[in-house]
Motif scaffolding. Structure first.
Motif, mmCIF file in Angstrom:
data_model
loop_
_atom_site.group_PDB
_atom_site.id
_atom_site.type_symbol
_atom_site.label_atom_id
_atom_site.label_comp_id
_atom_site.label_asym_id
_atom_site.label_seq_id
_atom_site.Cartn_x
_atom_site.Cartn_y
_atom_site.Cartn_z
ATOM 1 N N GLU B 53 67.852 133.364 20.336
ATOM 2 C CA GLU B 53 66.830 133.826 21.281
ATOM 3 C C GLU B 53 67.498 134.383 22.537
ATOM 4 O O GLU B 53 68.332 133.704 23.146
ATOM 5 N N PRO B 54 67.187 135.634 22.921
ATOM 6 C CA PRO B 54 67.918 136.258 24.021
ATOM 7 C C PRO B 54 67.716 135.582 25.386
ATOM 8 O O PRO B 54 68.645 135.502 26.176
ATOM 9 N N LEU B 55 66.518 135.124 25.670
ATOM 10 C CA LEU B 55 66.265 134.619 27.022
ATOM 11 C C LEU B 55 66.640 133.143 27.205
ATOM 12 O O LEU B 55 67.095 132.754 28.270
ATOM 13 N N GLY B 56 66.413 132.345 26.189
ATOM 14 C CA GLY B 56 66.756 130.927 26.299
ATOM 15 C C GLY B 56 65.700 130.132 27.035
ATOM 16 O O GLY B 56 64.898 130.686 27.795
ATOM 17 N N MET B 57 65.734 128.814 26.816
ATOM 18 C CA MET B 57 64.646 128.002 27.377
ATOM 19 C C MET B 57 64.803 127.724 28.868
ATOM 20 O O MET B 57 63.893 127.207 29.501
ATOM 21 N N PHE B 59 65.491 130.209 30.973
ATOM 22 C CA PHE B 59 65.184 131.458 31.679
ATOM 23 C C PHE B 59 63.931 131.340 32.559
ATOM 24 O O PHE B 59 63.961 131.602 33.764
ATOM 25 N N TRP B 60 62.838 130.956 31.934
ATOM 26 C CA TRP B 60 61.559 130.942 32.648
ATOM 27 C C TRP B 60 61.545 129.939 33.805
ATOM 28 O O TRP B 60 61.178 130.312 34.947
#
Lengths: 498, 170
Positions: B53-57, B59-60
């Protein structure tokens, strides 16, 4: 039309009686803070085992309508949202009630709930397949765009404190990240506490933010302060002038509610808040009282939209078999118990059940209005009870109701935690509705944003997919409008000062 | 939501009516946000990165926390710049129901809903009562007993929900 032929078969005394019972149970459960419509439907499912599917579904849909509508009463009179759907209702409803217009507020809320249900029922009956086709076009970019559009409501919900509104929304967005990350199946910010794995439940947070904080605020007035009387001295029958002035508000809110209801996982809470923000933006600047201080239009927008989500949720439940919210997930369970599978085949193989749902929505909305209008005087008397007698049991009711959600004491701790947060933020004039918006939209936005970037390798679909682009443009228009209003307010203030 | 006029709303700043009053509440709120954000940001740095997954957990939460830090600073700066403080006063009495609720929760596993609930309602009704007379003590007890009977009827009998019982079995 087959539906018209089916009407005599559905208008039986048994069916009508069951709908009445369903609406009544729904209202009672909706009024009790902490108990949700989903819980009410789940509680009544065992009673439908021995009934025919058409009767059983009629009763369960009636509970749905009653449950969503009953929550407005405590929101109006006690500033205690009975369900998450009624959060937006208290923004103007409570100031109206505490300003001596409890009857007018209840009347408008009940009437708007009825109109919202009827608008979405009409859309369900006439355009279910079209709406379902619209719903299946929703993919990750569309959800992201809708959430961004939804978040633009922060501007309208923040009043004159946009900075603090954004701050509150940030708190909500962050709080929603606590617990298991649904995309990864890995916990975040759990600090190795099992109770934090499931995250912070929405309903305990809402009851804490509004109800516990309100009880704290009332208690702070001390012994010398007179108990605020919310005696219902005015009539509950809606004034024609209020209705005439808000025709477009009803239609717009009904449409917003139905569209939001069609989208899985959104529900009545965001529908009410988004619709409220749109109504506020559309209202004249000279509107008295202004939104947030007891504007009837605010109550109408919130209640029409949250009840209109019922039709939206039923559209995708019946046509596609997708549960749009927890209540329709339980309703699907109710259908399956009778050996019925929701989806396109339901319309051909068991059309009578679909008609039963249609009929129940229509009849329930009228029954809900009749019951609430009849008992509103009695219900409003609760608000006359002095605070030192009323608030302690309310606190216990809320605690047990919140515990009943998952039989989990941690939810009650969350409620008290958000209570002190709500009280503190309100003292510092940080608006709470944007926090709710962040809590509700955060998980949907994050999940779909990550999936969109993973699938499309970027955010370009937000500007290339027609539906996503439409919502992005609407979001842009909303932001520009908010900026324009801020500049105008500042200019007005400067002119006044000079 | 816009604030409603409140009887206990008083400026918290110092000085007379003509003096500029900074909004110290906002300053404290904004500055207090920073260490909290830093703590959670440091925690987010420990999150595992998923290959698929490009953003990763992380990120947000990181994006939101950075936003909160910026907003916190802006609120603090705004509080310093403000000429009038419109925040409302904190009152200790407000925390009475909250503390009572926490005590209720703490004793619930031992006493159970009925006994702990009776304590909560009677104690809170008594403390919040306008006068400390025998009559008000009676009202507090009646309030507790009546409310618990109502709660038992609604939650246990009609809705059939599980009410938490304590070690004493209530």
């Amino acid at each position: 039309m087959a539906f018209l032929d089916a009407i005599p078969l559905l208008f039986t005394p048994l069916n009508i009686g069951l709908i009445f019972v369903g609406v009544l149970v729904g209202i009672v459960v909706g009024i009790i803070p902490g108990l949700s419509a989903a819980m009410a439907v789940a509680l009544l499912i065992p009673f439908t085992y021995s009934l025919e599917p058409i009767n059983g579904m009629a009763m369960l849909v009636a509970v749905f309508v009653g449950g969503l509508s009953g929550g407005c009463i405590t929101a109006l009179l006690l500033r205690m949202p009975g369900t998450p759907s009624s959060v937006a209702t208290l923004l103007d409803g409570y100031p109206m009630a505490s300003g001596g217009q409890a009857g007018r507020a209840i009347g408008l809320a009940v009437f708007s709930s009825m109109v919202g249900t009827l608008i979405s029922a009409a859309i369900l009956i006439v355009a279910a397949p079209v709406a379902a086709a619209f719903a299946v076009k929703f993919y990750f970019p569309e959800y992201v765009a809708v959430c961004i559009f939804g978040l633009t409501a922060i501007a309208a919900l923040s009043g004159d404190t946009l900075l603090k509104g954004l701050f509150a929304a940030g708190i909500g967005l962050f709080a929603a990240t606590i617990g298991m990350s649904q995309e990864d199946g890995v916990p975040r910010f759990d600090f190795e506490q099992d109770s934090l794995l499931a995250g912070l439940n929405l309903l305990p947070a809402l009851i804490g933010l509004f109800a516990v904080a309100q009880i704290m605020k009332e208690a702070s007035k001390g012994r010398n302060t007179k108990t605020q009387s919310l005696a219902m001295t005015d009539s509950v029958i809606p004034r024609l002038s209020d209705l005439r002035k808000n025709v477009w508000n009803f239609i717009r809110s009904g449409l917003i509610g139905t569209i939001v209801g069609v989208m899985p996982a959104m529900g009545g809470g965001p529908a009410g808040l988004i619709s409220y923000a749109q109504a506020k933006n559309a209202a004249r600047k000279t509107e008295t009282p202004p939104y947030g201080q007891g504007a009837p239009g605010g109550v109408i927008a919130a209640e029409t939209a949250n009840n209109a989500t019922i039709g939206g949720a039923l559209i995708i439940m019946l046509t596609l078999g997708i549960p749009g919210d927890p209540v329709s997930a339980v309703l699907i369970g109710g259908l399956m118990i009778h050996g019925l599978q929701p989806g396109p085949q339901l319309f051909t193989n068991n059309a009578e059940v679909v008609y039963s749902v249609y009929l129940s929505m229509l009849v329930s909305s009228f029954m809900m209005a009749a019951i609430l209008f009849s008992f509103s005087k009695l219900l409003s008397r609760v608000a006359l009870v002095p605070g030192y007698i009323l608030h302690p049991p309310l606190l216990l009711f809320a605690s047990i109701g919140v515990y009943g959600l998952n039989n989990n004491l941690f939810d009650v701790w969350v409620m008290f935690g958000f209570g002190v947060l709500g009280y503190t933020l309100e003292r510092l004039r940080v608006p709470l509705p944007p926090l709710v918006l962040g809590l509700v939209l955060g998980p949907i936005l994050e999940g779909n944003l990550r999936k969109m970037v993973g699938t499309f390798d970027g955010i370009t679909p937000l500007f290339t997919q027609p539906i996503a682009l439409t919502f992005m443009l609407m979001a842009l228009a909303s932001v520009l409008f908010a900026i324009y209003m801020q500049i105008r307010q500042r200019r007005d203030r400067r002119t006044k000062a000079e | 939501m816009q604030q409603q006029p409140n009887s206990d709303s008083k400026p918290t700043g110092t000085g007379g009516a003509e003096e500029p009053r900074r909004s110290w509440g906002d300053v404290v709120l904004g500055l207090a946000t920073l260490p909290i954000v830093a703590f959670f940001y440091a925690e987010a740095l420990t999150f595992r990165k998923m290959d698929w997954e490009p953003l990763g957990m992380a990120f947000w939460p990181k994006v939101v926390l950075v936003g909160l830090a910026i907003l916190g600073l802006a609120i603090a700066a705004d509080g310093l710049r403000r000429r009038t403080d419109r925040n409302e006063r904190f009152r200790l009495l407000a925390f009475l129901p909250w503390v009572a609720g926490l005590v209720f929760l703490a004793v619930l596993p031992w006493l159970g809903t009925y006994l702990a609930g009776l304590f909560l309602i009677v104690a809170l009704s008594w403390f919040l009562a306008p006068e400390k007379t025998l009559r008000h003590a009676g009202i507090a007890v009646l309030n507790g007993v009546g409310s618990l009977i109502l709660i038992h009827i609604i939650f246990a009998i009609i809705l059939g929900l599980r009410i938490p019982s304590g070690a004493l079995g209530f």
